[in-house]
Design a protein around this motif. Structure first.
Motif, PDB file in Angstrom:
ATOM      1  N   THR A  36     -45.309  57.538 -49.648  1.00 58.39           N
ATOM      2  CA  THR A  36     -44.488  56.394 -50.032  1.00 58.39           C
ATOM      3  C   THR A  36     -43.167  56.876 -50.602  1.00 58.39           C
ATOM      4  O   THR A  36     -43.125  57.817 -51.387  1.00 58.39           O
ATOM      5  N   VAL A  37     -42.082  56.207 -50.215  1.00 61.23           N
ATOM      6  CA  VAL A  37     -40.760  56.463 -50.766  1.00 61.23           C
ATOM      7  C   VAL A  37     -40.263  55.163 -51.374  1.00 61.23           C
ATOM      8  O   VAL A  37     -40.251  54.121 -50.711  1.00 61.23           O
ATOM      9  N   THR A  38     -39.860  55.219 -52.640  1.00 63.03           N
ATOM     10  CA  THR A  38     -39.293  54.056 -53.305  1.00 63.03           C
ATOM     11  C   THR A  38     -37.793  54.280 -53.420  1.00 63.03           C
ATOM     12  O   THR A  38     -37.344  55.237 -54.044  1.00 63.03           O
ATOM     13  N   LEU A  39     -37.022  53.403 -52.791  1.00 58.58           N
ATOM     14  CA  LEU A  39     -35.561  53.513 -52.786  1.00 58.58           C
ATOM     15  C   LEU A  39     -34.971  52.497 -53.751  1.00 58.58           C
ATOM     16  O   LEU A  39     -35.203  51.291 -53.619  1.00 58.58           O
ATOM     17  N   PRO A  40     -34.196  52.962 -54.736  1.00 57.28           N
ATOM     18  CA  PRO A  40     -33.542  52.026 -55.644  1.00 57.28           C
ATOM     19  C   PRO A  40     -32.353  51.374 -54.950  1.00 57.28           C
ATOM     20  O   PRO A  40     -31.723  51.984 -54.097  1.00 57.28           O
ATOM     21  N   THR A  41     -32.050  50.152 -55.302  1.00 59.29           N
ATOM     22  CA  THR A  41     -30.931  49.467 -54.653  1.00 59.29           C
ATOM     23  C   THR A  41     -29.905  48.913 -55.636  1.00 59.29           C
ATOM     24  O   THR A  41     -28.792  48.594 -55.233  1.00 59.29           O
ATOM     25  N   ALA A  42     -30.232  48.812 -56.907  1.00 65.90           N
ATOM     26  CA  ALA A  42     -29.354  48.135 -57.871  1.00 65.90           C
ATOM     27  C   ALA A  42     -27.998  48.805 -58.032  1.00 65.90           C
ATOM     28  O   ALA A  42     -26.998  48.123 -58.223  1.00 65.90           O
ATOM     29  N   HIS A  43     -27.930  50.121 -57.967  1.00 67.18           N
ATOM     30  CA  HIS A  43     -26.686  50.840 -58.226  1.00 67.18           C
ATOM     31  C   HIS A  43     -25.984  51.293 -56.950  1.00 67.18           C
ATOM     32  O   HIS A  43     -24.979  51.983 -57.020  1.00 67.18           O
ATOM     33  N   LEU A  44     -26.514  50.933 -55.822  1.00 68.86           N
ATOM     34  CA  LEU A  44     -25.981  51.431 -54.555  1.00 68.86           C
ATOM     35  C   LEU A  44     -25.227  50.314 -53.848  1.00 68.86           C
ATOM     36  O   LEU A  44     -25.802  49.540 -53.093  1.00 68.86           O
ATOM     37  N   GLY A  45     -23.933  50.253 -54.096  1.00 72.08           N
ATOM     38  CA  GLY A  45     -23.115  49.176 -53.571  1.00 72.08           C
ATOM     39  C   GLY A  45     -22.673  49.344 -52.132  1.00 72.08           C
ATOM     40  O   GLY A  45     -22.340  48.375 -51.465  1.00 72.08           O
ATOM     41  N   ASP A  46     -22.664  50.578 -51.631  1.00 70.57           N
ATOM     42  CA  ASP A  46     -22.213  50.805 -50.259  1.00 70.57           C
ATOM     43  C   ASP A  46     -22.976  51.990 -49.650  1.00 70.57           C
ATOM     44  O   ASP A  46     -23.769  52.647 -50.323  1.00 70.57           O
ATOM     45  N   TYR A  47     -22.727  52.222 -48.381  1.00 70.31           N
ATOM     46  CA  TYR A  47     -23.444  53.278 -47.652  1.00 70.31           C
ATOM     47  C   TYR A  47     -23.179  54.655 -48.243  1.00 70.31           C
ATOM     48  O   TYR A  47     -24.095  55.470 -48.362  1.00 70.31           O
TER      49      TYR A  47
END
Length: 105
Positions: free
Chosen positions: A74-85
């Motif tokens: 399993t990989v958990t990817l955070p998204t809150a701080h990632l505004g762009d590619y």
């Protein structure tokens, strides 16, 4: 011969370097190779979880790195701080390169 200043990276370790398949496999599964048997390849799955609520778990932080669990693939990817590619790519490259400190059992 190029002389490096203190705290700089050698040219072959550029921050934007594209990770290789063995690097990604080692980070995600703990093994730097893919399965050789077709039956094992067909059974092998990696679950991806997107964490949209990291600020609720840990308020007042500025960066989260992906977390891998090799035991459950399993990989958990955070998204809150990632505004762009570009920020996602840099974050993922950092996690892969220094991944030993971002994993859990």
């Amino acid at each position: 011969m190029k002389i490096l200043e203190k705290n700089t990276q050698p040219e072959n370790e550029v921050e934007g370097e594209t990770p290789s398949v063995p690097m990604v496999m080692q980070w995600m599964t703990g093994q730097a190779h893919r399965h050789l048997l077709v039956s094992e390849r067909q059974k092998f799955k990696i679950a991806i979880v997107f964490d949209h609520n990291c600020l609720e778990h840990m308020p007042a932080h500025t960066v989260c790195y992906p977390i891998v669990s090799a035991c459950t693939n399993t990989v958990t990817l955070p998204t809150a701080h990632l505004g762009d590619y570009d920020s996602f790519k840099t974050n993922l490259q950092t996690a892969i390169k220094y991944g030993a400190s971002f994993d859990r059992l």
